[in-house]
Design an enzyme around this catalytic site. Sequence first.
Site, PDB file in Angstrom:
ATOM      1  N   HIS A  68      90.791  34.216 143.934  1.00 36.63           N
ATOM      2  CA  HIS A  68      91.102  34.850 145.211  1.00 36.63           C
ATOM      3  C   HIS A  68      92.351  34.274 145.851  1.00 36.63           C
ATOM      4  CE1 HIS A  68      88.917  31.197 146.127  1.00 36.63           C
ATOM      5  NE2 HIS A  68      89.370  31.237 147.364  1.00 36.63           N
ATOM      6  N   CYS A  69      93.017  33.310 145.199  1.00 42.68           N
ATOM      7  CA  CYS A  69      94.195  32.671 145.798  1.00 42.68           C
ATOM      8  C   CYS A  69      95.504  33.129 145.164  1.00 42.68           C
ATOM      9  CB  CYS A  69      94.079  31.152 145.697  1.00 42.68           C
ATOM     10  SG  CYS A  69      92.796  30.434 146.754  1.00 42.68           S
ATOM     11  N   LEU A  70      95.754  32.696 143.928  1.00 41.44           N
ATOM     12  CA  LEU A  70      97.070  32.907 143.338  1.00 41.44           C
ATOM     13  C   LEU A  70      97.461  34.378 143.167  1.00 41.44           C
ATOM     14  CD1 LEU A  70      97.436  30.043 140.719  1.00 41.44           C
ATOM     15  CD2 LEU A  70      97.756  30.035 143.183  1.00 41.44           C
TER      16      LEU A  70
END
Length: 252
Positions: free
Chosen positions: A92-94
Amino acid sequence: KVVSGINAESLKRVKSFFDDFVITTVTTSGTREAELSKLLENTFRHVNIALVNELAQFASQLGIDIWEAIDAAASKPFGFMKFTPGPGVGGHCLPIDPSYLSWQVQTALGMPFRFVDLANDINNHMPDYVVQRVTDVLNDAAKSVKGSTVLLAGIAYKPNTGDVREAPALRIIELLKARNANLQAADPYVPGHLWPEGLARVEYNSKSIAAADIVLLINQHAEFDMQLLADSETPVFDTRNVVPEGEGVIKL
């Protein structure tokens, strides 16, 4: 822990709360600076992963061991931070945060965030590169992707989790399905309700490995015995450089 507040009192209370259970609490003057610090962290990782992903493709074509080169560079005591290539980026970040930052810059300032756009292009196309390499390995064995049994080992986006959010494996599965491969996957962490539709689920063992035409290692869960892959006569495409050297082991 990076924290902020909307005024001096809220910042004081937030810092006091986190000071009780984290080693270091870092304060910023406002919420926007705190949010940008997280976006900067993720964008830094995203861009550097894109760098080694693209370099891995060139190194393969030049006949150079990218993994050995990275380890050698990492021996420097300064000036280098180790990042390793892989089948793409997930979670869910990069895949999300840098794109949000790029969109915000474009929306607010009318300017492209060129590093993020380039990193997105490289990392988003790593699954295509992986599938092409799998195709090449099968071709070398006088087999086509169509009808070949491809065993995917570890479809979560990182080891020892069942998280498939934005996992590169999902795109790899789409691409191999489009080529009519007989797909199977082993992942003890991914629960049934998150399992990709139409993907056969098998156990990771010597029997399933031997029954495949190729094993595509996407993530190395702790339960996976890498030596089984090294000892198998089945070709193995290792995207993480975790399988011991073996006759049929091909590195990313």
